[in-house]
Design a protein around this motif. Structure first.
Motif, PDB file in Angstrom:
ATOM      1  N   LYS A 235       2.477  -9.172  13.854  1.00 17.69           N
ATOM      2  CA  LYS A 235       2.189 -10.020  12.701  1.00 17.69           C
ATOM      3  C   LYS A 235       1.532 -11.289  13.233  1.00 17.69           C
ATOM      4  O   LYS A 235       1.956 -11.836  14.249  1.00 17.69           O
ATOM      5  N   SER A 236       0.506 -11.766  12.535  1.00 14.32           N
ATOM      6  CA  SER A 236      -0.251 -12.890  13.062  1.00 14.32           C
ATOM      7  C   SER A 236      -0.627 -13.880  11.967  1.00 14.32           C
ATOM      8  O   SER A 236      -0.565 -13.574  10.781  1.00 14.32           O
TER       9      SER A 236
ATOM     10  N   CYS B  40      -7.234  -8.088   4.319  1.00 11.63           N
ATOM     11  CA  CYS B  40      -7.756  -7.170   5.338  1.00 11.63           C
ATOM     12  C   CYS B  40      -6.899  -7.222   6.605  1.00 11.63           C
ATOM     13  O   CYS B  40      -6.600  -6.190   7.208  1.00 11.63           O
ATOM     14  N   LYS B  41      -6.493  -8.425   6.996  1.00 15.54           N
ATOM     15  CA  LYS B  41      -5.640  -8.603   8.178  1.00 15.54           C
ATOM     16  C   LYS B  41      -4.316  -7.868   8.007  1.00 15.54           C
ATOM     17  O   LYS B  41      -3.828  -7.203   8.915  1.00 15.54           O
ATOM     18  N   ASP B  42      -3.728  -7.953   6.797  1.00 17.42           N
ATOM     19  CA  ASP B  42      -2.462  -7.266   6.527  1.00 17.42           C
ATOM     20  C   ASP B  42      -2.616  -5.751   6.638  1.00 17.42           C
ATOM     21  O   ASP B  42      -1.768  -5.065   7.210  1.00 17.42           O
ATOM     22  N   VAL B  43      -3.721  -5.219   6.103  1.00 15.98           N
ATOM     23  CA  VAL B  43      -3.995  -3.777   6.213  1.00 15.98           C
ATOM     24  C   VAL B  43      -4.185  -3.400   7.682  1.00 15.98           C
ATOM     25  O   VAL B  43      -3.650  -2.393   8.164  1.00 15.98           O
ATOM     26  N   TYR B  44      -4.928  -4.225   8.397  1.00 18.19           N
ATOM     27  CA  TYR B  44      -5.190  -3.979   9.820  1.00 18.19           C
ATOM     28  C   TYR B  44      -3.875  -3.921  10.600  1.00 18.19           C
ATOM     29  O   TYR B  44      -3.655  -3.002  11.397  1.00 18.19           O
ATOM     30  N   GLU B  45      -2.998  -4.895  10.356  1.00 18.74           N
ATOM     31  CA  GLU B  45      -1.699  -4.912  11.051  1.00 18.74           C
ATOM     32  C   GLU B  45      -0.866  -3.686  10.698  1.00 18.74           C
ATOM     33  O   GLU B  45      -0.256  -3.064  11.574  1.00 18.74           O
ATOM     34  N   GLU B  46      -0.853  -3.334   9.421  1.00 21.44           N
ATOM     35  CA  GLU B  46      -0.056  -2.186   8.985  1.00 21.44           C
ATOM     36  C   GLU B  46      -0.553  -0.880   9.606  1.00 21.44           C
ATOM     37  O   GLU B  46       0.229  -0.081  10.108  1.00 21.44           O
ATOM     38  N   LYS B  47      -1.864  -0.693   9.607  1.00 21.10           N
ATOM     39  CA  LYS B  47      -2.434   0.564  10.117  1.00 21.10           C
ATOM     40  C   LYS B  47      -2.402   0.661  11.638  1.00 21.10           C
ATOM     41  O   LYS B  47      -2.314   1.747  12.190  1.00 21.10           O
ATOM     42  N   THR B  48      -2.502  -0.491  12.318  1.00 25.67           N
ATOM     43  CA  THR B  48      -2.599  -0.459  13.780  1.00 25.67           C
ATOM     44  C   THR B  48      -1.277  -0.715  14.484  1.00 25.67           C
ATOM     45  O   THR B  48      -1.143  -0.427  15.665  1.00 25.67           O
TER      46      THR B  48
END
Length: 195
Positions: free
Chosen positions: A84-85, A72-80
Motif C-alpha cells: 500500500k502506498s 488506478c493506483k488502488d487497482v494496481y496494488e490490488e492486482k499486483t
C-alpha cells in the motif's frame, strides 16, 4: 510442454475521460512559462518544476485527476500485490521539439507514473526497459524478438493517457518531432511504512 510466465512486470495503462483531460490541459498549459529549465545543455534542458518547492499547480486544482490516479493506483496494488502506498510528490515537465530525458529510474519508490497533459505533432515516445540486465546486451541482436527477449517497450504518449509502473524500472523519453508538444505530470507513490 508449457512456458510459465514467472516474473511478469506490471504496467497499468489507462485513458482519462476527454472532458477531464481538456480541463487539466487548459489549467496547466498557460502556466508553462513559470517552469524553469533543468541543468544541462539546451537540447537536454527540459522545463520542469521538479526542483522547486511546489508545483505550478496545487493538488487542489487537479483533485479530479488525482482521484483518478489514486483509483488506478488502488487497482494496481490490488492486482499486483505490491505494498500500500501514498503519493510522495508530483511535478510538471514540458518537452520542446528535439528534447529528451535519458534513461533513469525513480529508485526505491513503490509505483511511478506519468500522465500526459498534452502530446501532439509526433511527441517523444516513452520507453520502458526490462529489469533483466542481460537483455540489453543480447536482446537487440536476436533475429526474432518476442515478449521474452525484448529489452524495451515503447509507448506513444497521448493526451489524457496515464501509465503506472514499478519505480525501479529504467525508462526514458525520446526526442519529439518538429513542432511537437509533450507536457506531462510525473509522480511517485512510496510505501505507507516510509511515512
Amino acid at each position: 510442454m508449457v512456458i510459465e510466465e514467472l516474473f511478469p512486470v506490471p504496467v497499468l495503462i489507462h485513458q482519462i475521460e476527454s472532458k477531464l483531460a481538456d480541463k487539466i490541459e487548459n489549467l496547466i498549459v498557460p502556466r508553462l512559462s513559470y517552469l524553469k529549465n533543468s541543468v544541462g545543455t539546451e537540447k537536454f534542458e527540459v522545463d520542469t518544476d521538479f526542483f522547486e518547492k511546489q508545483s505550478i499547480v496545487s493538488p487542489e486544482e487537479i483533485d479530479p485527476l488525482l482521484e483518478e490516479i489514486h483509483k488506478c493506483k488502488d487497482v494496481y496494488e490490488e492486482k499486483t500485490g505490491c505494498q500500500k502506498s501514498v503519493m510522495e510528490d508530483f511535478w510538471v515537465q514540458n518537452y520542446k521539439s528535439g528534447q529528451f530525458h535519458d534513461i533513469h529510474n525513480h529508485g526505491r519508490v513503490e509505483i511511478s507514473g506519468v500522465y500526459w497533459v498534452r502530446a501532439d505533432n509526433s511527441p517523444g515516445k516513452f520507453e520502458i526497459f526490462s529489469p533483466n540486465p542481460y537483455l540489453s546486451v543480447f536482446g537487440g541482436n536476436l533475429k526474432r524478438l518476442t515478449k521474452y527477449s525484448a529489452y524495451r517497450q515503447t509507448i506513444t504518449p497521448k493526451k489524457g493517457g496515464l501509465i503506472l509502473f514499478p519505480g525501479y524500472l529504467d525508462h526514458r523519453v525520446l526526442e519529439g518531432g518538429p513542432n511537437s508538444n509533450r507536457t506531462a505530470i510525473a509522480f511517485n507513490f512510496k510505501p505507507e511504512f516510509y511515512k
